[in-house]
Each structure stands twice: as structure tokens, then as C-alpha cells.
Design an enzyme around this catalytic site. Structure first.
Site, PDB file in Angstrom:
ATOM      1  N   LYS A 185      -1.129   9.948  -6.175  1.00  0.00           N
ATOM      2  CA  LYS A 185       0.160   9.803  -6.860  1.00  0.00           C
ATOM      3  C   LYS A 185       0.815  11.164  -7.125  1.00  0.00           C
ATOM      4  O   LYS A 185       0.233  12.200  -6.823  1.00  0.00           O
ATOM      5  CB  LYS A 185      -0.034   9.008  -8.162  1.00  0.00           C
ATOM      6  CG  LYS A 185      -0.670   7.629  -7.945  1.00  0.00           C
ATOM      7  CD  LYS A 185       0.271   6.616  -7.312  1.00  0.00           C
ATOM      8  CE  LYS A 185      -0.431   5.463  -6.632  1.00  0.00           C
ATOM      9  NZ  LYS A 185      -0.858   4.356  -7.456  1.00  0.00           N
TER      10      LYS A 185
HETATM   11  C1  LIG Z   1      -1.442   2.937  -7.653  1.00  0.00           C
HETATM   12  C2  LIG Z   1      -0.681   1.776  -8.185  1.00  0.00           C
HETATM   13  C3  LIG Z   1      -1.149   1.004  -9.261  1.00  0.00           C
HETATM   14  C4  LIG Z   1      -2.514   1.187  -9.853  1.00  0.00           C
HETATM   15  O1  LIG Z   1      -2.724   2.458 -10.312  1.00  0.00           O
HETATM   16  P1  LIG Z   1      -4.225   2.909 -10.705  1.00  0.00           P
HETATM   17  O2  LIG Z   1      -4.000   4.119 -11.545  1.00  0.00           O
HETATM   18  O3  LIG Z   1      -4.937   3.206  -9.431  1.00  0.00           O
HETATM   19  O4  LIG Z   1      -4.842   1.791 -11.460  1.00  0.00           O
HETATM   20  C5  LIG Z   1      -0.334   0.005  -9.756  1.00  0.00           C
HETATM   21  N1  LIG Z   1       0.866  -0.255  -9.205  1.00  0.00           N
HETATM   22  C6  LIG Z   1       1.334   0.431  -8.161  1.00  0.00           C
HETATM   23  C7  LIG Z   1       2.682   0.114  -7.618  1.00  0.00           C
HETATM   24  C8  LIG Z   1       0.567   1.461  -7.607  1.00  0.00           C
HETATM   25  O5  LIG Z   1       1.022   2.133  -6.545  1.00  0.00           O
END
Ligand SMILES: *Cc1c(COP(=O)(O)O)cnc(C)c1O
Length: 385
Positions: A185
Site C-alpha cells: 500500500k
Molecule cells: C488491502 C485492502 C484491504 C485489506 O487491508 P489489510 O490491511 O491487508 O487488511 C481492504 N480493502 C481493500 C480495498 C484493500 O486493497
């Protein structure tokens, strides 16, 4: 280009500051939730222009406890997008709700407010807009719908740390805004998440739920002012963030704007240098918004492009370029088909996008030569120099 190292998709940029802070944390012997988490929360809240933020160990955890605090009860319906990561939908199910999908706008890839209206029933209690790729959802109509039908709004901001809609920061529209600091991210802690909540009492309850339902957190318990008993006031979860995670996140937050600008440069190069190819590039950004620039997604349509999406992925892989698929639409997965009798054809826009999208690498870690290589590789698939 033949002897280049494989370009891993979404590879995080880890600098000396992160390494120093992690070492400092390890040497301090305070690994759990402590002063670094508090500092990370404070910096994040400051960046968003709000009073408080709660760090947790994932965005999935953030979504789950936000839905609980939003008072989702068994049988309540929660509307979200079919073009999202499975965690968005799973969190609804874990909270006891029934997920209801409203199709996307094929131009923005975001949930279509008109489709949301079509899905509202007497059981609808909440809405989870997902700011896909970092592009803000149409928050004006969505918030209007939420107000009219008395729905809680939980923003899935996993792609959208930097994003703004009409000058207002994403994650501050809804009752809750949930962020991810997973390794791919825009801000990375390895694993991690953050929750913004509109009401102070919601923040307090989220905090209790994120640490076993304990009324005082471990930091207070073992602090220098002596032993304190804690009380368990409800059945909570183990969702707290560690100081080691915050130590990785703090310098990332300081580089937010710099990294966003870097991704913007890469974005512009892709837009310019891939424009004559038979693939669809991201559509123009809405005015009055700031795009989070998390994913650069192109659409590869076998008829128009002369190659299938999966063929395109394989071709790039063989040229040493790792790509992503965000996402096959939710109803493509067997669990949801069996559980809810969903079929991809019920959400044709998300189905088509999900079967054609490829995310090209856009990590701020990419140097110009990496970007050259991606462009050359993509162009060569279509026999362009
Ligand atoms: C990555 C992601 C999540 C989950 O995030 P985590 O921190 O891995 O639990 C939820 N929604 C979207 C759209 C994502 O891309």
C-alpha cells in the site's frame, strides 16, 4: 533488459530511517503497543486534520470493528462494491451482516450511486464505499443517500491515504474511515491499519474492541506510574498495532507527499508513453479531487487488444515485470457463489473490468530505468518500439 532483476509488483520502499527506528524500538525492549504507536496515530490524525486516529493491525480489522461499532446486527444488510479486495466483504460477514453488492461505474471503477439506491431495502444499515485505486468515490451523492436512508458509512480507504474529494480528506466523510498499511500500500508497516471515527465515543469503543475488550490498554497497565488493574468490558479482539510496525510507518508518513509526487511522475509517463497502444488507460481524474495514485490499471480486452488479459500478464512476467490484478470481481469466487448464489453476470460492469484489468508497477521505489523497462516491455507486446 534481458539480465534485469525481476521487478516485483508493489515492492515497498524501505529507507534507512525505517531501519533506524525499528532498531531503536528493538533496543528499547518495548515491542508492543506503546509510544511509537501513539506517535504514529498522532501524525496520521494531524495529516487528516482530525483529533484522533486508532492504529490497528490491519485494514481488515479496522473494517470489522467499525462495522461492530456501527451496530451491524445479524440480518442487517451492508452495501459495497463488487470490485474490491475480499476483505471488504468478509468483514461484513464476520460482523454478522449480509453483504449486498452494487455495481460500479465502468469509467471510475467506483460504486455507482444509482446502483446503490437500487439495492436499498428496509434491512439496509450501512454502506462501504471503496475508493478504488485511490480515486475518490462520488461522496456527495453517496452521503446524501446515507442521510436519506439513515445508513452508516464506513469508507474503505485502503488505496486512498492521500486522496481528497472537493478539498476534504478521504476517510473523513463517513462515520468511519479505514486505512491499510499492508506491504503493497501507499504507506507500509508490513501489516497495519488505521481507523478514523467521527464521534469520540466511537473511537473509545473501537480502542476497547481492538484490545480484547479491555478498558485500559497494556501501555497504561505497565507504565511507570505503577500497576493498574484492567477490566474486560466486552468480548473484544486482538487487533492492536505493535510499536515495531509503527516504527516502519512513521518515516513512511513523512515521505507521503514525496512518494505521491513520484508516483505521479510514473503515472504521467505511462499515460504519455502507452497512449497509442490498443489497451485502455485509466480515465481522466475528476476535477476537484486528489487521486491517491495507488494503482495504475490498464484494461486488456482480447478483441480490441489482440491478446487476452492473462496472456498479457504472462508476457510481462516473461519479460521480468511483475503485475497485479485488482480485482477479479467478488462474485467470481466460489465461496460467495455458494453462500449467496451470486454470479458475476449479476454485476456486469465489475465482471468486465475484473476480467480485463492489469495493474502496472507504480511503487515510488521504481527508478527511471525500471519505468523505461515497464514501458518498453508493454509496448513490445503490441509490436511498438
Ligand atoms: C488491502 C485492502 C484491504 C485489506 O487491508 P489489510 O490491511 O491487508 O487488511 C481492504 N480493502 C481493500 C480495498 C484493500 O486493497
Amino acid at each position: 533488459m534481458s539480465q534485469r532483476k525481476y521487478l516485483t509488483f508493489g515492492s515497498p520502499q524501505i529507507m534507512q530511517e525505517e531501519k533506524d527506528l525499528v532498531m531503536e524500538c528493538l533496543n528499547s525492549s518495548w515491542l508492543g503497543t506503546g509510544p511509537r504507536v501513539a506517535e504514529f496515530e498522532k501524525s496520521f490524525a494531524h495529516f487528516k486534520g482530525v483529533e484522533t486516529a486508532l492504529a490497528v493491525n490491519s485494514c481488515t480489522a479496522a473494517l470489522h470493528i467499525s462495522l461492530i461499532v456501527a451496530n451491524i446486527n445479524p440480518g442487517d444488510e451492508v452495501i459495497t462494491s463488487p470490485l474490491t479486495f475480499c476483505a471488504t466483504v468478509n468483514s461484513i460477514i464476520h460482523a454478522g451482516g449480509i453483504p449486498v453488492l452494487a455495481d460500479i461505474d465502468p469509467v471510475t471503477f467506483n460504486i455507482d450511486p444509482n446502483q446503490v439506491i437500487n439495492k436499498i431495502t428496509s434491512k439496509t444499515k450501512a454502506l462501504i464505499p471503496v475508493h478504488f485505486a485511490g480515486r475518490p468515490c462520488e461522496m456527495d451523492p453517496l452521503m446524501e443517500i446515507a442521510k436519506k436512508y439513515d445508513l452508516k458509512v464506513i469508507e474503505d480507504c485502503a488505496h486512498a491515504v492521500e486522496a481528497e474529494y472537493k478539498g476534504k480528506k478521504i476517510g473523513t466523510f463517513g462515520d468511519f474511515g479505514c486505512f491499510s498499511f499492508y506491504s503493497t500500500k501507499n504507506v507500509v508497516c508490513g501489516e497495519g491499519g488505521m481507523i478514523l471515527s467521527k464521534k469520540n465515543e466511537d473511537h473509545s469503543r473501537l480502542k476497547v474492541l481492538s484490545l480484547h475488550g479491555m478498558s485500559k490498554d497494556a501501555w497504561n497497565r505497565f507504565g511507570s506510574d505503577g500497576f493498574k488493574h484492567y477490566q474486560v468490558t466486552e468480548c473484544g479482539f486482538k487487533y492492536n498495532m505493535m510499536d515495531i510496525q509503527a516504527a516502519i510507518g512513521i518515516p513512511q508518513l513523512q515521505r507521503l507527499e514525496k512518494n505521491w509526487l513520484r508516483r505521479g511522475e510514473i503515472w504521467d509517463r505511462y499515460m504519455n508513453e502507452l497512449q497509442e497502444l490498443p489497451i485502455k488507460l485509466p480515465s481522466k481524474n475528476d476535477e476537484n479531487t486528489k487521486h491517491g495514485l495507488h494503482l495504475f490499471t490498464v484494461r486488456v480486452n482480447e478483441k480490441r487488444s489482440g491478446i487476452s488479459r492473462d496472456g498479457f500478464l504472462d508476457a510481462l512476467h516473461s519479460k521480468g515485470i511483475g503485475c497485479g490484478v485488482h480485482y477479479l470481481s467478488i462474485p467470481e469466487h466460489p465461496y460467495y457463489q455458494q453462500k449467496f448464489k451470486w454470479h458475476p453476470d449479476m454485476w456486469p460492469n465489475a465482471r468486465d473490468v475484473g476480467r480485463e484489468v492489469v495493474s502496472l508497477p507504480i511503487s515510488p521505489k521504481l527508478v527511471d530505468e525500471d519505468v523505461d523497462d515497464v514501458i518498453t516491455a508493454v509496448r513490445s507486446i503490441f509490436n511498438f518500439k
